[in-house]
Design an enzyme around this catalytic site. Structure first.
Site, PDB file in Angstrom:
ATOM      1  N   LYS A   5      -6.415  -3.322   6.153  1.00  0.00           N
ATOM      2  CA  LYS A   5      -7.564  -2.556   5.678  1.00  0.00           C
ATOM      3  C   LYS A   5      -8.653  -3.483   5.150  1.00  0.00           C
ATOM      4  CE  LYS A   5      -4.890   1.480   4.161  1.00  0.00           C
ATOM      5  NZ  LYS A   5      -4.595   2.400   3.043  1.00  0.00           N
ATOM      6  N   ASP A   6      -9.891  -3.214   5.523  1.00  0.00           N
ATOM      7  CA  ASP A   6     -11.008  -4.011   5.001  1.00  0.00           C
ATOM      8  C   ASP A   6     -11.006  -4.006   3.475  1.00  0.00           C
ATOM      9  OD1 ASP A   6     -11.942  -1.331   4.672  1.00  0.00           O
ATOM     10  OD2 ASP A   6     -13.181  -1.451   6.461  1.00  0.00           O
ATOM     11  N   ARG A   7     -10.853  -2.812   2.885  1.00  0.00           N
ATOM     12  CA  ARG A   7     -10.897  -2.724   1.417  1.00  0.00           C
ATOM     13  C   ARG A   7      -9.698  -3.403   0.754  1.00  0.00           C
ATOM     14  NH1 ARG A   7      -9.932   2.161   3.825  1.00  0.00           N
ATOM     15  NH2 ARG A   7      -8.203   3.459   3.096  1.00  0.00           N
ATOM     16  N   THR A  64      -6.611   3.744  -2.538  1.00  0.00           N
ATOM     17  CA  THR A  64      -6.535   2.332  -2.151  1.00  0.00           C
ATOM     18  C   THR A  64      -7.626   1.428  -2.746  1.00  0.00           C
ATOM     19  OG1 THR A  64      -5.406   2.893  -0.129  1.00  0.00           O
ATOM     20  CG2 THR A  64      -6.534   0.776  -0.161  1.00  0.00           C
ATOM     21  N   HIS A 123      -1.130   2.396  -5.423  1.00  0.00           N
ATOM     22  CA  HIS A 123      -0.887   3.784  -5.853  1.00  0.00           C
ATOM     23  C   HIS A 123       0.475   4.122  -5.306  1.00  0.00           C
ATOM     24  CE1 HIS A 123      -1.624   4.727  -1.680  1.00  0.00           C
ATOM     25  NE2 HIS A 123      -2.750   4.041  -1.769  1.00  0.00           N
ATOM     26  N   ASP A 174       0.840  -1.193   0.000  1.00  0.00           N
ATOM     27  CA  ASP A 174       0.000   0.000   0.000  1.00  0.00           C
ATOM     28  C   ASP A 174       0.883   1.255   0.000  1.00  0.00           C
ATOM     29  OD1 ASP A 174      -2.093   1.906   0.578  1.00  0.00           O
ATOM     30  OD2 ASP A 174      -3.276   0.226   1.353  1.00  0.00           O
ATOM     31  N   HIS A 208       1.713   8.253   5.021  1.00  0.00           N
ATOM     32  CA  HIS A 208       0.849   9.419   5.272  1.00  0.00           C
ATOM     33  C   HIS A 208       1.344  10.210   6.481  1.00  0.00           C
ATOM     34  CE1 HIS A 208      -2.289   9.054   2.336  1.00  0.00           C
ATOM     35  NE2 HIS A 208      -2.541   7.795   2.661  1.00  0.00           N
TER      36      HIS A 208
HETATM   37 ZN    ZN Z   1      -3.507   2.668  -0.547  1.00  0.00          ZN
HETATM   38 ZN    ZN Z   2      -3.160   6.266   1.409  1.00  0.00          ZN
END
Ligand code: ZN
Ligand code: ZN
Length: 530
Positions: free
Chosen positions: A154-156, A72, A342, A31, A298
């Site tokens: 992350k769930d997604r 994401t 990304h 990620d 982040h």
């Molecule tokens: Zn992401």
């Molecule tokens: Zn992000």
């Protein structure tokens, strides 16, 4: 006789080649990984992780996202569907449903409940995804006898890769620090998952604090540790090592440490063992998404020692997984791909400090000025439903009711946005091709636009203009710093190669489908990487 024997042998080996498939496919999504990180930290990596994938596998060095917003949910969906948001429908992490005007989270599903904890973090499923995934196709092709397991903090990052037919998608619930799932997949967690949860590993990791893996003086590829461009985690006073990892809500803060990725690795190894992945006589699929790189990125930004350290640790996790697969499944019996959902921008104040262009876009000020201009022109009518990721969603009911044209509203909006510092272009999303943008950006916007879920207008900012993120960094734009990500294929007798022709993220699933001799996912727009 001898001739016949040789002929039989040849036929046997031919049919073996035709039918031979990997015992396991392992998809690894990192990620928020820039392509550049493969090289920036290259001589800091071990020989058994990233470097091994690069040296022994296929390295696509110019692999890009071909749509925006680059976030994401859309990223994972595009990797696994071989498609683009226009078709698979996952346009964003959150969007506004155009028909109802309601805000939707990408994997929300109120018809299911959490499995594995009492929190609401499990009211999730892949039902908002319009197409099938490569994991679905692989399962269908084997008459649903193979296994698909997906894992991410992350769930997604877990639900979307698992597709509609996963045996299990697991994600992290910071309420208890447990791996959870939803009733979309199962009634209760398997015993091995329950046991794993009882070990309380997240807290044990937190108790260690976070110091650099190597002496901090060796982190010469990164900027100074104590910097105004970095955020703080837990209750620390400065954004510096050692991070104590103390304070409130630490099971949530856990995500912003490399230990989040360690936990994913631990759980993945356990899943391989307990679910006997790659040993079921079929081609199984393990979909992993390492989320902490994004949370750390982040919080601290790409220039930080924290990001470098997180990648050095992830390298070790990947090495451990590959070594495990070699031992338990066998070299060349499994196929791995690694990519990212990304990449990421730099911190805008940091680049400014180096005399590079960039800035902070004030989203709220821009919206307020736009609304005021609309009121001045059309009276006190609510004409904007919301603004999500630089896209403006209009209130179509009021446009109809007061007989106001979308074009007239667009004109006023464009005029006000033009006055905002950092503004680059204003686009009517249904007429992207008549905008004066370069062809590549028109294509990116067209691929990202879904009429049921995207806004009416979009404003583009100049490169390195970011909204929010005074410290740390963000992503979502059309620019190469957000679209350029690694793509590595490894194992299953692949010969080492570097491919520098441009590939798109949607090519991954087409290529896998071609190699596995199965149908591509239902919305596939990708090409087979040659
Ligand atoms: Zn992401
Ligand atoms: Zn992000």
């Amino acid at each position: 006789m001898k001739k016949l024997f040789i002929l039989t042998l040849t036929l046997l080996s031919l049919s073996a080649t035709a039918q031979k498939k990997p015992a396991l496919v392992v998809g690894i999504v990192v990620d928020q990984m820039r392509y550049e990180y493969l090289y920036k930290y290259f001589d800091r990596y071990s020989d058994k992780g990233f470097k091994r994938l690069m040296r022994e596998g296929i390295n696509c060095t110019d692999n890009h996202y071909n749509y925006a917003p680059t976030v994401t949910a859309a990223g994972h969906a595009s990797i696994y569907t071989g498609s683009v948001p226009a078709i698979h429908g996952i346009v964003e992490n959150d969007w506004i449903d155009v028909a109802s005007g309601k805000k939707v989270y990408c994997v929300d599903d109120s018809t299911v409940i959490t499995v594995g904890s009492n929190s609401k973090a499990g009211l999730m499923s892949p039902r908002n995804l319009f197409t099938s995934t490569i994991t679905d196709q692989l399962k269908m092709a084997q008459n649903y006898r193979s296994k698909t397991i997906a894992i991410s903090l992350k769930d997604r990052g877990s639900i979307i890769p698992g597709g509609h037919t996963a045996d299990a998608s697991y994600w992290y619930d910071s309420a208890d620090g447990f791996w959870i799932s939803s009733t979309f997949y199962m009634k209760e967690l398997p015993t091995w998952v329950q046991k794993f949860n009882q070990e309380g590993r997240p807290q044990k990791y937190l108790n260690q604090g976070w110091n650099t893996l190597y002496p901090i003086s060796t982190y010469t590829r990164s900027a100074e540790d104590n910097s105004p461009y970095e955020g703080k985690i837990g209750n620390e006073k400065t954004p510096t090592f050692p991070h104590e990892l103390k304070g409130d809500n630490m099971l949530e803060v856990f995500r912003k440490t490399p230990y989040g990725n360690n936990l994913i690795k631990d759980f993945a190894l356990k899943a391989l063992e307990e679910e006997k992945l790659g040993k079921n006589g079929t081609t199984d699929f393990l979909a992993l998404s390492f989320s902490s790189t994004d949370y750390v990125g982040h919080a601290f930004g790409p220039q930080s020692i924290e990001v470098e350290d997180t990648y050095l640790r992830l390298d070790q996790d990947i090495a451990e997984i590959l070594t495990y697969l070699d031992t338990k499944i066998g070299k060349n019996q499994y196929l791995v791909f690694l990519t990212a959902d990304h990449a990421v921008a730099d911190n805008h104040d940091y680049v400014k400090s180096k005399r590079m262009p960039g800035g902070s876009f004030n989203t709220e000020k821009a919206v307020n000025e736009a609304k005021a201009a609309l009121i001045k022109e059309f009276g006190d009518i609510n004409l904007i439903v919301g603004v999500e990721n630089n896209q403006i969603y209009l209130n179509h009911a009021n446009l109809d009711k007061f007989q106001i044209s979308k074009a007239a509203v667009g004109k006023i909006l464009e005029k006000t946005y033009k006055n905002q510092p950092g503004f680059a272009e204003f686009v009517n999303m249904r007429e992207v091709n008549s905008s004066p943008l370069p062809t590549i950006y028109r294509e990116i916007l067209t691929n990202g636009y879904n009429q049921a879920r995207s806004g009416d207008f979009m404003y583009l900012l100049r490169p390195q203009w970011v909204s929010g993120y005074k410290t740390g960094a963000s992503h979502s734009t059309v620019y190469a710093y957000d679209t350029h990500v690694p793509l590595l294929f490894f194992g299953w007798n692949l010969k080492p190669r570097e491919i520098s022709q441009r590939t798109n993220i949607s090519d991954i699933s087409s290529t896998l489908a071609n190699w596995l001799k199965i149908s591509e996912p239902t919305g596939s727009v990708g090409k087979v990487i040659q």
